[in-house]
Design a protein around this motif. Structure first.
Motif, PDB file in Angstrom:
ATOM      1  N   THR A  78      34.844  11.804  68.185  1.00 14.89           N
ATOM      2  CA  THR A  78      35.554  12.466  69.284  1.00 14.89           C
ATOM      3  C   THR A  78      36.761  11.673  69.759  1.00 14.89           C
ATOM      4  N   HIS A  79      36.892  10.413  69.334  1.00 16.67           N
ATOM      5  CA  HIS A  79      38.019   9.580  69.764  1.00 16.67           C
ATOM      6  C   HIS A  79      39.126   9.501  68.717  1.00 16.67           C
ATOM      7  N   ILE A  80      39.003  10.334  67.670  1.00 15.55           N
ATOM      8  CA  ILE A  80      39.933  10.213  66.544  1.00 15.55           C
ATOM      9  C   ILE A  80      41.372  10.514  66.957  1.00 15.55           C
ATOM     10  N   HIS A  81      41.542  11.355  68.006  1.00 15.67           N
ATOM     11  CA  HIS A  81      42.899  11.721  68.420  1.00 15.67           C
ATOM     12  C   HIS A  81      43.472  10.768  69.473  1.00 15.67           C
ATOM     13  N   ASP A  82      42.708   9.732  69.850  1.00 15.89           N
ATOM     14  CA  ASP A  82      43.164   8.833  70.908  1.00 15.89           C
ATOM     15  C   ASP A  82      44.154   7.788  70.417  1.00 15.89           C
ATOM     16  N   SER A  83      44.268   7.620  69.115  1.00 16.79           N
ATOM     17  CA  SER A  83      45.164   6.612  68.558  1.00 16.79           C
ATOM     18  C   SER A  83      45.875   7.201  67.346  1.00 16.79           C
ATOM     19  N   PRO A  84      46.996   6.614  66.942  1.00 16.29           N
ATOM     20  CA  PRO A  84      47.725   7.135  65.779  1.00 16.29           C
ATOM     21  C   PRO A  84      46.846   7.143  64.531  1.00 16.29           C
ATOM     22  N   MET A  85      46.993   8.186  63.726  1.00 11.74           N
ATOM     23  CA  MET A  85      46.188   8.314  62.513  1.00 11.74           C
ATOM     24  C   MET A  85      47.053   8.103  61.277  1.00 11.74           C
ATOM     25  N   SER A  86      46.444   7.561  60.252  1.00 10.66           N
ATOM     26  CA  SER A  86      47.115   7.466  58.962  1.00 10.66           C
ATOM     27  C   SER A  86      47.181   8.864  58.356  1.00 10.66           C
ATOM     28  N   GLY A  87      47.942   8.994  57.266  1.00  8.66           N
ATOM     29  CA  GLY A  87      48.047  10.287  56.613  1.00  8.66           C
ATOM     30  C   GLY A  87      46.698  10.811  56.155  1.00  8.66           C
ATOM     31  N   LYS A  88      45.884   9.934  55.568  1.00  9.48           N
ATOM     32  CA  LYS A  88      44.574  10.361  55.089  1.00  9.48           C
ATOM     33  C   LYS A  88      43.673  10.768  56.254  1.00  9.48           C
ATOM     34  N   GLU A  89      43.701  10.009  57.344  1.00 12.41           N
ATOM     35  CA  GLU A  89      42.873  10.347  58.511  1.00 12.41           C
ATOM     36  C   GLU A  89      43.274  11.703  59.086  1.00 12.41           C
ATOM     37  N   ARG A  90      44.573  11.967  59.096  1.00 12.52           N
ATOM     38  CA  ARG A  90      45.039  13.249  59.634  1.00 12.52           C
ATOM     39  C   ARG A  90      44.606  14.400  58.735  1.00 12.52           C
ATOM     40  N   HIS A  91      44.657  14.179  57.428  1.00  8.62           N
ATOM     41  CA  HIS A  91      44.190  15.217  56.518  1.00  8.62           C
ATOM     42  C   HIS A  91      42.697  15.458  56.677  1.00  8.62           C
ATOM     43  N   TYR A  92      41.939  14.392  56.867  1.00 10.01           N
ATOM     44  CA  TYR A  92      40.507  14.550  57.118  1.00 10.01           C
ATOM     45  C   TYR A  92      40.277  15.371  58.379  1.00 10.01           C
ATOM     46  N   ALA A  93      40.983  15.013  59.463  1.00 12.80           N
ATOM     47  CA  ALA A  93      40.805  15.689  60.745  1.00 12.80           C
ATOM     48  C   ALA A  93      41.208  17.164  60.658  1.00 12.80           C
ATOM     49  N   LEU A  94      42.182  17.458  59.828  1.00 13.00           N
ATOM     50  CA  LEU A  94      42.671  18.827  59.677  1.00 13.00           C
ATOM     51  C   LEU A  94      41.784  19.663  58.765  1.00 13.00           C
ATOM     52  N   LEU A  95      41.399  19.086  57.620  1.00  9.67           N
ATOM     53  CA  LEU A  95      40.803  19.883  56.552  1.00  9.67           C
ATOM     54  C   LEU A  95      39.279  19.834  56.496  1.00  9.67           C
ATOM     55  N   ARG A  96      38.663  18.781  57.006  1.00  4.81           N
ATOM     56  CA  ARG A  96      37.205  18.727  56.959  1.00  4.81           C
ATOM     57  C   ARG A  96      36.531  19.784  57.830  1.00  4.81           C
ATOM     58  N   PRO A  97      36.993  20.030  59.060  1.00  3.52           N
ATOM     59  CA  PRO A  97      36.324  21.050  59.879  1.00  3.52           C
ATOM     60  C   PRO A  97      36.362  22.446  59.269  1.00  3.52           C
ATOM     61  N   MET A  98      37.395  22.745  58.493  1.00  2.17           N
ATOM     62  CA  MET A  98      37.507  24.064  57.871  1.00  2.17           C
ATOM     63  C   MET A  98      36.613  24.218  56.649  1.00  2.17           C
ATOM     64  N   TYR A  99      36.019  23.123  56.192  1.00  4.50           N
ATOM     65  CA  TYR A  99      35.181  23.167  54.993  1.00  4.50           C
ATOM     66  C   TYR A  99      33.806  23.708  55.392  1.00  4.50           C
ATOM     67  N   VAL A 100      33.681  25.026  55.367  1.00  3.99           N
ATOM     68  CA  VAL A 100      32.459  25.714  55.790  1.00  3.99           C
ATOM     69  C   VAL A 100      31.654  26.075  54.535  1.00  3.99           C
ATOM     70  N   PRO A 101      30.495  25.475  54.319  1.00  2.33           N
ATOM     71  CA  PRO A 101      29.753  25.708  53.073  1.00  2.33           C
ATOM     72  C   PRO A 101      29.486  27.183  52.766  1.00  2.33           C
ATOM     73  N   GLU A 102      29.244  27.984  53.810  1.00  2.16           N
ATOM     74  CA  GLU A 102      28.958  29.404  53.573  1.00  2.16           C
ATOM     75  C   GLU A 102      30.137  30.149  52.947  1.00  2.16           C
ATOM     76  N   LEU A 103      31.340  29.612  53.109  1.00  2.19           N
ATOM     77  CA  LEU A 103      32.525  30.267  52.565  1.00  2.19           C
ATOM     78  C   LEU A 103      32.749  29.970  51.085  1.00  2.19           C
ATOM     79  N   LEU A 104      32.259  28.881  50.603  1.00  2.00           N
ATOM     80  CA  LEU A 104      32.606  28.409  49.270  1.00  2.00           C
ATOM     81  C   LEU A 104      32.167  29.407  48.196  1.00  2.00           C
ATOM     82  N   ARG A 105      33.046  29.641  47.256  1.00  2.00           N
ATOM     83  CA  ARG A 105      32.816  30.675  46.249  1.00  2.00           C
ATOM     84  C   ARG A 105      32.526  30.141  44.854  1.00  2.00           C
ATOM     85  N   THR A 106      32.752  28.866  44.607  1.00  2.00           N
ATOM     86  CA  THR A 106      32.675  28.361  43.227  1.00  2.00           C
ATOM     87  C   THR A 106      31.311  28.607  42.606  1.00  2.00           C
ATOM     88  N   ARG A 107      30.238  28.225  43.284  1.00  2.00           N
ATOM     89  CA  ARG A 107      28.901  28.406  42.689  1.00  2.00           C
ATOM     90  C   ARG A 107      28.553  29.873  42.513  1.00  2.00           C
TER      91      ARG A 107
END
Length: 258
Positions: A78-107
């Motif tokens: 919950t404190h991830i936005h309290d300090s500057p993030m690296s590029g990888k940290e920002r991508h994690y913060a942006l893209l991990r929450p959208m990774y919803v297992p029920e949506l995945l189609r590959t299997r």
């Protein structure tokens, strides 16, 4: 970071393209069903092409966010936005929450296509056709690898196709009757879409819709103005990919009929 309603902008940007591609693909689906055909070969052909879009997205997504098994069930910081993030940290913060297992189609796609191929419906793959499908997947992986924030566009466009358009498409597919799909009436009354139609089913779809919308709405504060524009441009490009894919399918279907 720029504050803006990226989801509303996405909806406005893609509306005419969405309507056009929906009409295009919906009309093609009816050609894959009785009385136009008496087997699943055309449906299976279409699924093999569109599968590559989802394979490419989900492969590139995991590459950007790391193995979900290592972080999916951790408590978010919950404190991830309290300090500057690296590029990888920002991508994690942006893209991990959208990774919803029920949506995945590959299997689901792998299972559906595995069953379709086992039915011996003449789904041979020529080297040219294989290369075309590989290029679809490779292009998506390349684009997302260069700009990971583009996952926002792909996730919204491609999963919305299932969540919002899937019910109408499923209803059309089911008009062919269970026997056409190699299923029993009991299997289709179960409330789920079994193979070879599982691609169209999302567990707890109503909840998943809300979660996807919320995650994308909350992405605004993590995106720069240029990244937002990249996402809008890419969303339109995805529909161009859909149209090119369907055009390629028309050509392949014509060859199968000759």
């Amino acid at each position: 970071m720029a504050a803006s309603d990226i989801l509303q902008k996405l909806r406005i940007a893609i509306r005419p393209h969405h309507e056009a591609i929906h009409r295009l693909n919906y009309s093609r689906l009816s050609l894959c069903l009785p009385p136009k055909v008496n087997n699943l070969s055309l449906y299976a052909l279409g699924l093999t092409y569109y599968a590559e879009l989802y394979y490419g997205l989900e492969e590139a997504w995991v590459s950007c966010i790391g193995d979900p098994a290592e972080w999916l069930f951790e408590q978010p910081d919950t404190h991830i936005h309290d300090s500057p993030m690296s590029g990888k940290e920002r991508h994690y913060a942006l893209l991990r929450p959208m990774y919803v297992p029920e949506l995945l189609r590959t299997r689901r796609l792998e299972a559906d296509l595995g069953l379709l191929r086992s039915m011996e419906i003449g789904l041979e793959t020529s080297p040219h056709e294989h290369n075309m499908r590989s290029e679809i997947r490779s292009d998506i992986i390349r684009r997302i690898t260069m700009k990971p924030h583009l996952v926002v566009a792909y996730a919204w466009v491609m999963y919305s196709a299932i969540l919002y358009g899937g019910r109408e498409i499923s209803a059309l597919l089911l008009t062919a009757g269970p026997g056409f799909w190699g299923l029993s009436a009991t299997e289709l009354r179960s409330g789920k879409m079994p193979c070879p139609l599982s691609f169209w089913h999302v567990d707890d779809a109503a909840t998943v819709k809300v979660r996807l919308r919320t995650c994308i709405e909350e992405a605004d504060h993590l995106l720069t103005a240029q990244e937002q524009q990249d996402i809008l441009d890419e969303a339109i490009e995805i529909f161009n990919m859909f149209e090119m894919t369907t055009t390629s399918l028309d050509q392949q279907a014509a060859l199968m009929r000759n």
